[in-house]
Enzyme design. Structure first.
Site, PDB file in Angstrom:
ATOM      1  N   GLY A   1     -11.957  -4.890   2.058  1.00 18.16           N
ATOM      2  CA  GLY A   1     -13.379  -4.598   2.276  1.00 18.16           C
ATOM      3  C   GLY A   1     -13.942  -3.649   1.229  1.00 18.16           C
TER       4      GLY A   1
ATOM      5  NE  ARG B   1      -4.345  -1.482   1.886  1.00 14.26           N
ATOM      6  CZ  ARG B   1      -5.314  -1.626   2.766  1.00 14.26           C
ATOM      7  NH1 ARG B   1      -5.140  -1.251   4.026  1.00 14.26           N
ATOM      8  NH2 ARG B   1      -6.467  -2.147   2.407  1.00 14.26           N
TER       9      ARG B   1
ATOM     10  N   GLY C   1      -7.515  -9.059   0.685  1.00 14.41           N
ATOM     11  CA  GLY C   1      -6.257  -9.319   1.381  1.00 14.41           C
ATOM     12  C   GLY C   1      -5.608 -10.663   1.105  1.00 14.41           C
TER      13      GLY C   1
ATOM     14  CE  LYS D   1     -16.784 -16.605  10.056  1.00 11.70           C
ATOM     15  NZ  LYS D   1     -17.007 -15.373  10.819  1.00 11.70           N
TER      16      LYS D   1
HETATM   17  C1  3PG Z   1      -8.656  -1.916   5.526  1.00  7.40           C
HETATM   18  O1  3PG Z   1      -7.514  -2.362   5.537  1.00  7.40           O
HETATM   19  O2  3PG Z   1      -9.666  -2.635   5.566  1.00  7.40           O
HETATM   20  C2  3PG Z   1      -8.817  -0.427   5.406  1.00  7.40           C
HETATM   21  O3  3PG Z   1      -7.618   0.219   5.624  1.00  7.40           O
HETATM   22  C3  3PG Z   1      -9.909   0.087   6.299  1.00  7.40           C
HETATM   23  O4  3PG Z   1      -9.643  -0.219   7.635  1.00  7.40           O
HETATM   24  P1  3PG Z   1     -10.847  -0.606   8.621  1.00  7.40           P
HETATM   25  O5  3PG Z   1     -11.429  -1.906   8.122  1.00  7.40           O
HETATM   26  O6  3PG Z   1     -10.233  -0.702   9.979  1.00  7.40           O
HETATM   27  O7  3PG Z   1     -11.863   0.509   8.524  1.00  7.40           O
END
Ligand code: 3PG
Ligand code: MG
Length: 421
Positions: A401, A51, A378, A222
């Site tokens: 997310g 990132r 991820g 899941k």
């Molecule tokens: C992530 O890695 O999901 C983003 O940086 C957002 O972070 P958060 O899920 O803690 O809001």
């Protein structure tokens, strides 16, 4: 040039015509850039700097254009974590290691200020000369950030002449620095950075403009985490490949014996409904026919293979099996567009990495033959990195997310706030 025109078209299709990053004149301006430096850290060391590296063209672009840069980001969830884990303090969430890492990557000094909301931060930002960079401490030290507090957003807005949102990874959060802040900049003083432009363009291409056949590969533990994306994909994909722990809930639903494999009992009916909907829409859902099974969840487990409807008691599926690999490869190799989110097995353990590697191989081969492939989320990104396929797919997303919510069909606040006039 071609790419820029497409981006311009996509960006203007729903909202206003936005200035593209490369067309913006940063000369003499202080650019306030929201980045996503929420990187994994172990003992104060950054374990994956993807990132950070991703934002370098944006930062360099502003500096080369004669501007200065004020960077802001969050790291982790400090207040929530401190409440849960006694002994943790705010200091565990400092962005200081990121400042050092970035300075090294850029070969340039990166100034750091500990209190993002202070008058000192404003003074330091105002004193920046063209070519200089300042990174603010973790914005989530302030509870106002996650609350989307307007006064806090307004205060942050004073730190820059122009707002650049480059935090695709955080675009699904309606926080002060990601969305609310955009209200305090007129239309000609807010834009996306190069990360955001690339991410939005890649994701829109796949969701709205996919060349067929469009194959979505969805894995992970899941069903409940992936339900909304699966529902949305039924409207756009031709084939959906399902792997990872979530596959066993589908087999249980069909009356199979899955031994001790992962299952979400309360999602059994959901998977039945999903299969029915897919049939109605002519979408082919591919489940793995077999698994690599283990007698425990451990790198030194005993390992065997088995059909997914006949896994013996005491054994659990931890990866897709050889037949599934071959079947999935055939489907992937025919694709013209591929979305991959989530691994096929517990690829962190060597014994259970074959399925994920096999899918990565097939995605790379299809890409080489001309398919467009977007990998996001991820774990699948970690897998692609681990197996050295980063340059063999069309686009690797920095969003977890955020990418998931984009494909669920949601409007992401971080994107909408900048696009609106
Ligand atoms: C992530 O890695 O999901 C983003 O940086 C957002 O972070 P958060 O899920 O803690 O809001
Ligand atoms: Mg997250």
């Amino acid at each position: 040039m071609k790419r820029d025109l497409r981006v311009a078209f996509l960006f203007s299709s729903h909202f206003r015509i936005m200035t593209l990053f490369n067309d913006y004149d940063f000369s003499g301006k202080r650019a306030l850039v929201r980045v996503d430096f929420n990187v994994p850290l172990k003992d104060g060391r950054i374990t994956d700097d993807t990132r950070i590296r991703a934002t370098i063209p944006t930062i360099q672009g502003i500096l080369d254009g004669g501007g200065s840069v004020v960077l802001m980001s969050h790291l982790g969830r400090p207040h929530k974590d401190i409440e849960k884990k006694p002994g943790k303090t705010l200091a565990d969430f400092t962005l200081r290691p990121v400042a050092e890492h970035l300075a090294q990557a850029l070969g340039k000094e990166v100034a750091f200020i500990e209190d993002a909301g202070s008058d000192a931060a404003l003074e330091k930002a105002k004193a920046l000369q063209p070519g200089q960079i300042l990174l603010l401490e973790n914005l989530r030290y302030y509870k106002e950030e996650e609350k989307g507090d307007r006064a806090f957003a307004e205060k942050l807005a004073r730190l820059g002449d122009v707002y650049v949102n480059d935090a695709f990874g955080t675009a699904h959060r309606a926080h002060a620095s990601t969305a609310v802040i955009a209200e305090f900049f007129p239309g000609d003083k807010k834009l996306f950075g190069l990360v955001m432009e690339g991410e939005v363009s890649a994701a829109e291409r796949v969701l709205h403009n996919a060349q067929k056949p469009f194959v979505a590969i969805i894995g992970g533990a899941k069903v409940s985490d992936k339900l909304l994306i699966l529902e949305r994909l039924l409207d756009v994909a031709d084939d959906i490949i399902i792997g990872g722990g979530m596959a066993y809930t589908f087999f249980k639903a069909q009356g199979g014996h899955i031994g001790n494999s992962l299952v979400e009992e309360d999602r059994i009916q959901t998977t039945i409904d999903l299969m029915k909907k897919a049939e109605g829409k002519g979408v082919c859902i591919h489940l793995p026919s077999d698994s690599i099974i283990a007698d425990k969840f451990s790198p030194d487990a005993q390992v065997s293979s088995g059909i997914n409807s006949e896994i013996p008691e005491g054994w659990m599926g931890l990866d897709i099996g050889q037949r599934a690999c071959e079947m999935f490869t055939t489907v992937i190799r025919d694709a013209k567009t591929i979305l991959w989110n989530g691994p096929m097995g517990v690829f962190e353990m060597e014994k259970f990495q074959h399925g994920t590697k096999c899918v990565a191989d097939a995605v790379a081969a299809a890409t080489e033959e001309g398919a467009y492939s977007l990998v996001g989320g991820g774990d699948s990104v970690a897998a692609v990195n681990k197996f050295g396929y980063t340059d063999k797919v069309s686009y690797v997303s920095t969003g977890g997310g955020a990418l998931l919510e984009f494909f669920e069909g949601k409007e992401l606040p971080g994107i909408a706030a900048v696009r609106k006039g």
